[in-house]
Scaffold this motif. Sequence first.
Motif, short mmCIF file in Angstrom:
data_model
loop_
_atom_site.label_atom_id
_atom_site.label_comp_id
_atom_site.label_asym_id
_atom_site.label_seq_id
_atom_site.Cartn_x
_atom_site.Cartn_y
_atom_site.Cartn_z
N THR A 14 0.91 -1.05 -0.08
CA THR A 14 0.00 -0.07 0.15
C THR A 14 0.83 1.15 0.00
OG1 THR A 14 -1.80 -1.12 1.33
CG2 THR A 14 -1.72 1.06 1.37
N VAL A 15 0.65 2.28 -0.79
CA VAL A 15 1.18 3.42 -0.78
C VAL A 15 0.44 4.57 -0.51
CG1 VAL A 15 2.44 5.17 -2.28
CG2 VAL A 15 2.90 2.64 -2.74
N ILE A 16 0.61 5.44 0.28
CA ILE A 16 0.09 6.60 0.95
C ILE A 16 0.84 7.84 0.58
CG2 ILE A 16 -1.27 5.08 2.61
CD1 ILE A 16 0.35 6.32 4.93
N ARG A 17 0.13 8.86 0.52
CA ARG A 17 0.83 10.13 0.78
C ARG A 17 0.16 11.19 1.70
NH1 ARG A 17 -1.47 14.46 -1.64
NH2 ARG A 17 -2.53 13.20 -3.15
N ILE A 18 1.17 11.64 2.41
CA ILE A 18 0.78 12.32 3.79
C ILE A 18 0.28 13.66 3.33
CG2 ILE A 18 1.62 13.73 5.81
CD1 ILE A 18 4.03 11.36 5.81
N ARG A 21 -3.57 9.98 2.30
CA ARG A 21 -4.60 9.51 1.13
C ARG A 21 -3.79 8.13 0.45
NH1 ARG A 21 -5.68 11.32 -4.32
NH2 ARG A 21 -7.59 10.31 -4.70
N MET A 22 -4.53 7.15 0.67
CA MET A 22 -3.99 5.92 -0.31
C MET A 22 -3.93 6.16 -1.54
SD MET A 22 -5.29 1.99 -0.64
CE MET A 22 -6.04 1.82 1.26
N ILE A 23 -2.67 6.08 -2.23
CA ILE A 23 -2.68 6.54 -3.67
C ILE A 23 -2.68 5.08 -4.77
CG2 ILE A 23 -2.16 8.83 -3.52
CD1 ILE A 23 0.78 7.89 -3.89
N ARG A 24 -2.08 4.26 -3.97
CA ARG A 24 -1.72 2.78 -4.84
C ARG A 24 -1.94 1.48 -3.82
NH1 ARG A 24 -0.15 3.33 -9.55
NH2 ARG A 24 0.55 1.22 -10.03
N HIS A 25 -2.46 0.68 -4.15
CA HIS A 25 -2.48 -0.82 -3.38
C HIS A 25 -2.42 -1.92 -4.26
CE1 HIS A 25 -3.48 -3.59 -0.35
NE2 HIS A 25 -4.48 -4.28 -1.11
N ASN A 26 -1.45 -2.95 -3.97
CA ASN A 26 -1.11 -3.85 -4.88
C ASN A 26 -0.66 -3.69 -6.34
OD1 ASN A 26 -0.28 -6.73 -4.78
ND2 ASN A 26 -2.44 -7.39 -5.17
N GLY A 27 -0.19 -2.48 -6.41
CA GLY A 27 0.28 -1.78 -7.73
C GLY A 27 -0.71 -1.23 -8.53
N VAL A 28 -2.07 -1.19 -7.99
CA VAL A 28 -3.07 -0.47 -8.72
C VAL A 28 -3.36 0.99 -8.06
CG1 VAL A 28 -5.66 -0.73 -9.22
CG2 VAL A 28 -4.12 -2.65 -9.40
N ALA A 29 -3.53 1.85 -8.95
CA ALA A 29 -3.63 3.28 -8.39
C ALA A 29 -5.17 3.21 -7.94
CB ALA A 29 -3.76 4.36 -9.56
N VAL A 30 -5.33 4.03 -6.85
CA VAL A 30 -6.42 4.31 -6.24
C VAL A 30 -6.72 5.63 -6.10
CG1 VAL A 30 -7.71 3.95 -3.64
CG2 VAL A 30 -5.96 2.39 -4.67
N GLY A 31 -7.85 6.13 -6.82
CA GLY A 31 -8.42 7.49 -7.02
C GLY A 31 -9.48 7.95 -6.18
N HIS A 32 -10.03 7.08 -5.55
CA HIS A 32 -11.42 7.35 -5.01
C HIS A 32 -11.25 7.56 -3.51
CE1 HIS A 32 -10.86 2.76 -4.78
NE2 HIS A 32 -11.87 3.05 -3.62
N ASN A 33 -10.22 7.24 -2.99
CA ASN A 33 -10.09 7.35 -1.32
C ASN A 33 -9.92 8.91 -1.03
OD1 ASN A 33 -10.46 4.88 -0.98
ND2 ASN A 33 -8.32 4.28 -0.86
N ASP A 34 -10.55 9.15 0.16
CA ASP A 34 -10.10 10.62 0.99
C ASP A 34 -9.19 10.35 1.80
OD1 ASP A 34 -12.24 11.81 -0.55
OD2 ASP A 34 -13.89 11.28 0.81
N GLU A 35 -8.63 11.36 2.18
CA GLU A 35 -7.65 11.45 3.19
C GLU A 35 -8.38 11.01 4.65
OE1 GLU A 35 -6.03 15.20 3.48
OE2 GLU A 35 -7.69 16.04 4.58
N HIS A 36 -7.36 10.35 5.47
CA HIS A 36 -7.99 10.27 7.01
C HIS A 36 -6.81 9.81 7.69
CE1 HIS A 36 -7.87 6.05 4.94
NE2 HIS A 36 -7.33 5.66 6.21
#
Length: 80
Positions: free
Chosen positions: A36-40, A51-66
């Motif tokens: 999992t890749v997150i950006r502070i 905010r999560m930006i990638r998981h298992n090599g796939v870009a994740v564009g729908h997650n809000d920050e938490h």
Amino acid sequence: MTGGTRHDHRHAADICRENGWGVGTRLIADAGFGPTVIRITALGTRVMLARMIRHNGVAVGHNDEHAWSLAGRDWCRIGG
């Protein structure tokens, strides 16, 4: 910090500041389900928002920050 973040139950913002991780820093860790890749996005007194930006090599564009805890995985910085 040289030992990783897993089992470090201090406030996430303190861990980030100790490691020089600020807004925009990307972190990667794997909890056994792929990396999992997150950006502070913000650091408070105690809380780190990311905010999560990638998981298992796939870009994740729908997650809000938490708020994230860093104690469950060995997070490390990626990129520049």
